[in-house]
Design an enzyme around this catalytic site. Structure first.
Site, PDB file in Angstrom:
ATOM      1  N   TRP A 129       0.755  -1.043  -0.152  1.00 48.86           N
ATOM      2  CA  TRP A 129       0.068   0.144  -0.065  1.00 48.86           C
ATOM      3  C   TRP A 129       0.892   1.307  -0.074  1.00 48.86           C
ATOM      4  O   TRP A 129       0.273   2.369  -0.235  1.00 48.86           O
ATOM      5  CB  TRP A 129      -0.945   0.077   1.261  1.00 48.86           C
ATOM      6  CG  TRP A 129      -1.943  -1.017   1.153  1.00 48.86           C
ATOM      7  CD1 TRP A 129      -2.189  -1.782   0.083  1.00 48.86           C
ATOM      8  CD2 TRP A 129      -3.183  -1.005   2.132  1.00 48.86           C
ATOM      9  NE1 TRP A 129      -3.462  -2.618   0.690  1.00 48.86           N
ATOM     10  CE2 TRP A 129      -4.071  -1.960   1.694  1.00 48.86           C
ATOM     11  CE3 TRP A 129      -3.361  -0.429   3.393  1.00 48.86           C
ATOM     12  CZ2 TRP A 129      -5.177  -2.588   2.544  1.00 48.86           C
ATOM     13  CZ3 TRP A 129      -4.515  -0.848   4.199  1.00 48.86           C
ATOM     14  CH2 TRP A 129      -5.314  -1.839   3.640  1.00 48.86           C
ATOM     15  N   LYS A 130       2.200   1.140   0.291  1.00 50.26           N
ATOM     16  CA  LYS A 130       2.848   2.206   0.409  1.00 50.26           C
ATOM     17  C   LYS A 130       2.404   3.448   1.306  1.00 50.26           C
ATOM     18  O   LYS A 130       1.701   2.948   2.378  1.00 50.26           O
ATOM     19  CB  LYS A 130       3.294   3.179  -1.040  1.00 50.26           C
ATOM     20  CG  LYS A 130       3.526   1.945  -2.087  1.00 50.26           C
ATOM     21  CD  LYS A 130       4.352   2.432  -3.161  1.00 50.26           C
ATOM     22  CE  LYS A 130       4.221   1.249  -4.423  1.00 50.26           C
ATOM     23  NZ  LYS A 130       5.264   1.791  -5.475  1.00 50.26           N
ATOM     24  N   HIS A 185      12.940  -2.327  -1.047  1.00 54.68           N
ATOM     25  CA  HIS A 185      11.948  -1.854  -1.965  1.00 54.68           C
ATOM     26  C   HIS A 185      12.797  -0.713  -2.681  1.00 54.68           C
ATOM     27  O   HIS A 185      13.463  -0.071  -1.934  1.00 54.68           O
ATOM     28  CB  HIS A 185      10.649  -1.218  -1.679  1.00 54.68           C
ATOM     29  CG  HIS A 185       9.687  -0.852  -2.469  1.00 54.68           C
ATOM     30  ND1 HIS A 185       9.772   0.117  -3.427  1.00 54.68           N
ATOM     31  CD2 HIS A 185       8.893  -1.784  -2.992  1.00 54.68           C
ATOM     32  CE1 HIS A 185       8.822   0.067  -4.187  1.00 54.68           C
ATOM     33  NE2 HIS A 185       8.142  -0.946  -4.101  1.00 54.68           N
ATOM     34  N   GLU A 216      11.957   1.985  -3.573  1.00 55.69           N
ATOM     35  CA  GLU A 216      11.835   3.366  -3.359  1.00 55.69           C
ATOM     36  C   GLU A 216      12.709   3.679  -1.895  1.00 55.69           C
ATOM     37  O   GLU A 216      13.114   4.733  -1.713  1.00 55.69           O
ATOM     38  CB  GLU A 216      10.311   3.739  -2.846  1.00 55.69           C
ATOM     39  CG  GLU A 216       9.703   3.772  -4.201  1.00 55.69           C
ATOM     40  CD  GLU A 216       8.219   3.255  -3.937  1.00 55.69           C
ATOM     41  OE1 GLU A 216       7.707   3.150  -3.104  1.00 55.69           O
ATOM     42  OE2 GLU A 216       7.511   3.119  -5.229  1.00 55.69           O
ATOM     43  N   GLU A 276      11.636  -6.778  -9.024  1.00 52.16           N
ATOM     44  CA  GLU A 276      10.946  -5.608  -9.363  1.00 52.16           C
ATOM     45  C   GLU A 276      11.653  -4.644 -10.261  1.00 52.16           C
ATOM     46  O   GLU A 276      12.477  -3.795  -9.604  1.00 52.16           O
ATOM     47  CB  GLU A 276      10.334  -4.671  -8.188  1.00 52.16           C
ATOM     48  CG  GLU A 276       9.275  -5.615  -7.297  1.00 52.16           C
ATOM     49  CD  GLU A 276       8.558  -4.859  -6.336  1.00 52.16           C
ATOM     50  OE1 GLU A 276       7.347  -4.825  -6.644  1.00 52.16           O
ATOM     51  OE2 GLU A 276       9.194  -3.581  -5.871  1.00 52.16           O
ATOM     52  N   GLY A 335       5.251   1.569 -10.561  1.00 48.57           N
ATOM     53  CA  GLY A 335       4.326   2.846 -10.623  1.00 48.57           C
ATOM     54  C   GLY A 335       4.327   3.403 -12.230  1.00 48.57           C
ATOM     55  O   GLY A 335       3.748   4.698 -11.941  1.00 48.57           O
ATOM     56  N   GLY A 346       1.539  -2.838  -6.170  1.00 48.67           N
ATOM     57  CA  GLY A 346       1.531  -1.675  -5.528  1.00 48.67           C
ATOM     58  C   GLY A 346       0.146  -0.817  -5.826  1.00 48.67           C
ATOM     59  O   GLY A 346      -0.788  -1.331  -5.221  1.00 48.67           O
ATOM     60  N   GLY A 347       0.125   0.074  -6.926  1.00 50.84           N
ATOM     61  CA  GLY A 347      -0.977   0.571  -7.320  1.00 50.84           C
ATOM     62  C   GLY A 347      -2.300  -0.133  -7.312  1.00 50.84           C
ATOM     63  O   GLY A 347      -3.125   0.229  -6.411  1.00 50.84           O
TER      64      GLY A 347
HETATM   65  C1  PEP Z   1       5.508  -1.758  -5.754  1.00 50.39           C
HETATM   66  O1  PEP Z   1       5.493  -0.778  -5.299  1.00 50.39           O
HETATM   67  O2  PEP Z   1       6.298  -2.726  -5.100  1.00 50.39           O
HETATM   68  C2  PEP Z   1       4.862  -1.951  -7.058  1.00 50.39           C
HETATM   69  C3  PEP Z   1       4.920  -2.998  -7.720  1.00 50.39           C
HETATM   70  O3  PEP Z   1       4.177  -1.121  -7.610  1.00 50.39           O
HETATM   71  P1  PEP Z   1       3.328  -0.981  -8.694  1.00 50.39           P
HETATM   72  O4  PEP Z   1       2.348  -2.008  -8.776  1.00 50.39           O
HETATM   73  O5  PEP Z   1       2.311   0.293  -8.478  1.00 50.39           O
HETATM   74  O6  PEP Z   1       4.252  -0.836 -10.007  1.00 50.39           O
END
Ligand code: PEP
Length: 253
Positions: A10-11, A97, A99, A169, A175, A236-237
């Site tokens: 969910w960040k 992650h 980020e 990832e 994102g 994520g999203g």
């Molecule tokens: C994530 O933040 O781990 C991710 C994969 O984000 P998104 O699905 O939004 O690309």
């Protein structure tokens, strides 16, 4: 046999009220439609962990944190330790992650310590690796991802490694709405598994769940998840919408 897993990240999103509603919806749909075939995890912001864990009760949906400190206790204002998460019986934690690597300067060595702290606290780390766009364009992505895995995981014993979940990832897909093709995902998952096998042997490597993350949605999940080395997703999203998230979970069945 390795587990099939779909985890939502969910960040830093949702008010408490919104978080409660999303959890209720996911929990209900997973109970009705997934029936235990795929491990479903919600990695939520720290302040909501205890409340949502309580709300989930003994539901099939599990809870996770998005980070933990490399320290146990002490004067580290704003930090949350693996021992705190242990004391709350939180089973999962995302580590490394992109980020966190990009905005908070986390590197392989620091992440090796965080992995150790998480394992010592009986948490299952969901360890993230993946290359930025310029590395993909330079063609050195395999080298970088192997190094990320090596730096943070290769000090572990085989028994400890078996407790890790890896998430590949590619940073250019997070994102951005730009997903790796199923072929690109499969190639990299196979590279990671082969690299694990080179150190720990085929049997250990074949037991590690490797999730794909990067703009997974209900439309592309099935193709990505059908790859032999893709054992699920880190989302994520699309994890912020209950219907879409549970459709992704169902694509893994
Ligand atoms: C994530 O933040 O781990 C991710 C994969 O984000 P998104 O699905 O939004 O690309």
């Amino acid at each position: 046999m390795r587990e099939k897993i779909v985890a939502g990240n969910w960040k830093m999103n949702k008010t408490l009220e919104e978080a409660r509603i999303l959890t209720t919806e996911v929990m209900g749909m997973v109970a009705d439609e997934v029936k235990g075939k795929v491990k479903t995890i919600l990695c939520v912001p720290f302040p909501y962990l205890a409340i949502l864990k309580n709300q989930l009760g003994n539901s099939a949906v599990k809870i996770g944190a998005q980070n933990c400190s490399e320290h146990d206790w002490g004067a580290y204002t704003g930090e949350v330790s693996s021992l705190m998460l242990k004391s709350m019986e939180i089973p999962y934690v995302i580590l490394g992650h992109s980020e966190r690597r990009q905005y908070f300067g986390e590197n392989g060595k620091l992440l090796a310590t965080k992995v150790d702290k998480a394992l010592a606290a009986n948490l299952t780390p969901i360890f993230c690796c993946g290359e930025p766009l310029e590395i993909r364009e330079a063609g050195t992505h395999e080298k970088l991802v192997k190094l990320q895995v090596e730096e943070s995981l290769f000090h572990l014993t085989a028994e400890a490694l078996k407790k890790i979940v890896i998430a590949y990832e590619p940073v250019w897909a997070i994102g951005t709405g730009k997903t790796a093709s199923a072929q690109q995902a499969q190639e990299m998952h196979a590279v990671i598994r082969k690299h694990l096998a080179s150190k720990y042997g085929d049997s250990v490597a074949s037991e590690i769940s490797i999730l794909y993350g990067g703009s997974v949605n209900a439309k592309n999940a099935q193709e990505l998840f059908s790859c032999p080395d893709v054992d699920g997703g880190l989302v994520g999203g699309a994890s912020l919408k209950s219907r879409e998230f549970v459709d992704i979970v169902k694509a893994m069945k």
